[in-house]
Scaffold this active site. Structure first.
Site, mmCIF file in Angstrom:
data_model
loop_
_atom_site.group_PDB
_atom_site.id
_atom_site.type_symbol
_atom_site.label_atom_id
_atom_site.label_comp_id
_atom_site.label_asym_id
_atom_site.label_seq_id
_atom_site.Cartn_x
_atom_site.Cartn_y
_atom_site.Cartn_z
ATOM 1 N NE ARG A 45 0.229 1.475 3.365
ATOM 2 C CZ ARG A 45 1.161 2.361 3.628
ATOM 3 N NH1 ARG A 45 2.436 1.962 3.780
ATOM 4 N NH2 ARG A 45 0.913 3.633 3.738
ATOM 5 N N GLY A 46 0.246 2.423 -0.122
ATOM 6 C CA GLY A 46 1.014 3.657 -0.287
ATOM 7 C C GLY A 46 1.118 3.924 -1.784
ATOM 8 C CB ALA A 47 0.304 6.953 -3.761
ATOM 9 N NE ARG A 85 -6.211 0.773 -1.656
ATOM 10 C CZ ARG A 85 -5.535 1.306 -0.627
ATOM 11 N NH1 ARG A 85 -4.236 1.078 -0.495
ATOM 12 N NH2 ARG A 85 -6.151 2.074 0.254
ATOM 13 C CD GLN A 194 -2.898 2.863 6.845
ATOM 14 O OE1 GLN A 194 -3.470 3.217 7.875
ATOM 15 N NE2 GLN A 194 -3.534 2.726 5.706
ATOM 16 C CG ASP A 235 -3.080 8.096 -1.350
ATOM 17 O OD1 ASP A 235 -2.924 8.555 -0.213
ATOM 18 O OD2 ASP A 235 -2.783 6.928 -1.672
ATOM 19 C CG ASN A 245 -2.127 11.535 2.742
ATOM 20 O OD1 ASN A 245 -1.610 10.660 2.047
ATOM 21 N ND2 ASN A 245 -1.753 11.741 3.988
ATOM 22 C CE LYS A 246 -5.046 5.565 4.410
ATOM 23 N NZ LYS A 246 -6.117 4.755 3.744
HETATM 24 O O1 MRU Z 1 -4.479 3.183 2.209
HETATM 25 P P1 MRU Z 1 -2.994 3.399 2.070
HETATM 26 O O2 MRU Z 1 -2.211 2.847 3.215
HETATM 27 O O3 MRU Z 1 -2.497 2.939 0.724
HETATM 28 O O4 MRU Z 1 -2.838 4.974 2.122
HETATM 29 C C1 MRU Z 1 -1.542 5.506 2.051
HETATM 30 C C2 MRU Z 1 -1.494 6.968 2.212
HETATM 31 O O5 MRU Z 1 -2.494 7.632 2.357
HETATM 32 C C3 MRU Z 1 -0.145 7.609 2.074
HETATM 33 O O6 MRU Z 1 -0.040 8.720 2.903
HETATM 34 C C4 MRU Z 1 0.071 8.043 0.622
HETATM 35 O O7 MRU Z 1 -0.187 6.967 -0.250
HETATM 36 C C5 MRU Z 1 1.428 8.568 0.378
HETATM 37 S S1 MRU Z 1 2.629 7.296 0.442
HETATM 38 C C6 MRU Z 1 4.147 7.941 0.048
#
Ligand code: MRU
Length: 350
Positions: A45-47, A85, A194, A235, A245-246
């Site tokens: 996970r994470g963009a 996603r 996270q 994201d 973002n999250k």
């Molecule tokens: O649902 P996730 O864990 O994929 O969400 C991740 C985030 O929101 C991060 O902050 C974002 O992707 C930036 S990662 C460098």
């Protein structure tokens, strides 16, 4: 530093982020459907990391596709991966990049074997470039932090969320590498945790001082005068600088502004979506409400509870002090500064 994802002869190997911090285990995805499942199930996970996984998913899919109907299989693989996603634009960016490379190879009449090899090389390039990009983001961002900074972050925008080094945590790593004694306040990031599970674990691996907060402590800390800056990842960033973002990022940004604390967003150019005029148009993933009513499989609400789970929120650009990219730092008005950075011109608005 932890290896988030790697191409190997056995398949695409990822650290299983659903099991951290209690278990450090690795999953080997042996085909593109397993890669898609790993993205959907948050093993990765994470963009930026999702983008790398998608590129490797395309590469492994084409390795195993019958040579007669390669074009149709390419379409199918890309469409399955794109359906995993919806919010992180890096997923679609990476798939588009792989499609572009595929079309180039087709147009010059490359053999199926050459196409298979070249797509692996392209996916590995996406990974390597991401690490270099994050190091550059880190260098630009480190300059914004005062000496002995105490930095609040939300979610995990670290090595685990990228090919390596991280975006928000890359800024912290670069500041430390330049001699600044930075410490981190990590918001736990309900409901998937996270912050608690991943950011704390990742920073501890590198002996970077980190203190865990529950999300509802952020306002108290921001008001205390003890937070030098907030640095988060993104994201998707719309053309006007609105930032998805999250979930939980938006209240942190509002509280930061209210208390005079700078709120920085660290993200690669591939997270910009200049086709969108504002954050209103960013699709927000709705995840299973069971992730809210349960914590790691343990119920925290009565059976039958109705819950909602928007996985991201959008922070309007007025709360964003600056957006840190590999090409430099953008400040308001973002419509101009982001376009300038995206077109590759460095040293944008400061
Ligand atoms: O649902 P996730 O864990 O994929 O969400 C991740 C985030 O929101 C991060 O902050 C974002 O992707 C930036 S990662 C460098």
């Amino acid at each position: 530093m932890v290896k988030t994802i790697e191409w190997t002869p056995e398949g695409v190997v990822m650290i299983d982020q659903t099991r951290l911090p209690t278990e450090e285990t690795y999953v080997t995805c042996k085909n593109y459907l397993e890669v898609a499942g790993a993205i959907r199930g948050m093993i990765i996970r994470g963009a930026p990391a999702i983008g790398v996984a998608a590129a490797m998913g395309v590469a492994i899919g084409i390795q195993q596709a019958a040579s007669e109907d390669l074009d149709a299989r390419m379409e199918e693989i890309c469409s399955v991966l794109a359906g995993t996603r919806p919010t992180a634009v890096n997923l679609f960016w990476a798939i588009e990049r792989m499609k572009r490379r595929y079309r180039e190879l087709r147009s010059v009449g490359a053999s199926v074997t050459a196409i298979r090899n070249e797509l692996v090389t392209e996916a590995e390039r996406v990974l390597e470039e991401d690490i270099a990009i994050n190091q550059s983001i880190g260098r630009h961002g480190a300059e914004l932090l005062p000496a002995n900074a105490q930095v609040m972050t939300h979610c995990n925008a670290g090595a685990l969320a990228t090919g390596g080094y991280g975006t928000a945590l890359g800024v912290i790593r670069a500041a430390i590498e330049s001699g600044n004694s930075v410490s981190v306040l990590a918001n736990e990031t309900r409901p998937f945790l996270q912050g608690a599970r991943l950011t704390v674990w990742e920073l501890q691996q590198d002996s970077i001082p980190v203190t865990l907060l529950t999300d509802n402590m952020a306002g108290h800390l921001l008001h205390s005068g003890k937070v030098s800056a907030v640095v988060v990842g993104a994201d998707r960033i719309a053309g006007n600088g609105d930032v998805a973002n999250k979930i939980g990022t938006y209240p942190v940004a509002v509280l930061a502004k209210e208390n005079g604390v700078p709120f920085y967003v660290a993200a690669p150019i591939s997270t910009l979506d200049l086709s969108l005029a504002s954050g209103e148009d960013i699709p927000i993933e709705e995840r299973n409400p069971a992730e809210v009513t349960e914590l790691q499989g343990v119920a925290v609400a009565p059976p039958g509870t109705t819950a909602m789970h928007p996985a991201f929120d959008v922070t309007p650009n007025r709360y964003v002090s600056a957006i840190i990219t590999e090409h430099g730092v953008a400040r308001a008005p973002y419509v101009e500064s982001l376009r300038k950075l995206a077109s590759g011109r460095t040293n944008a608005a400061s």
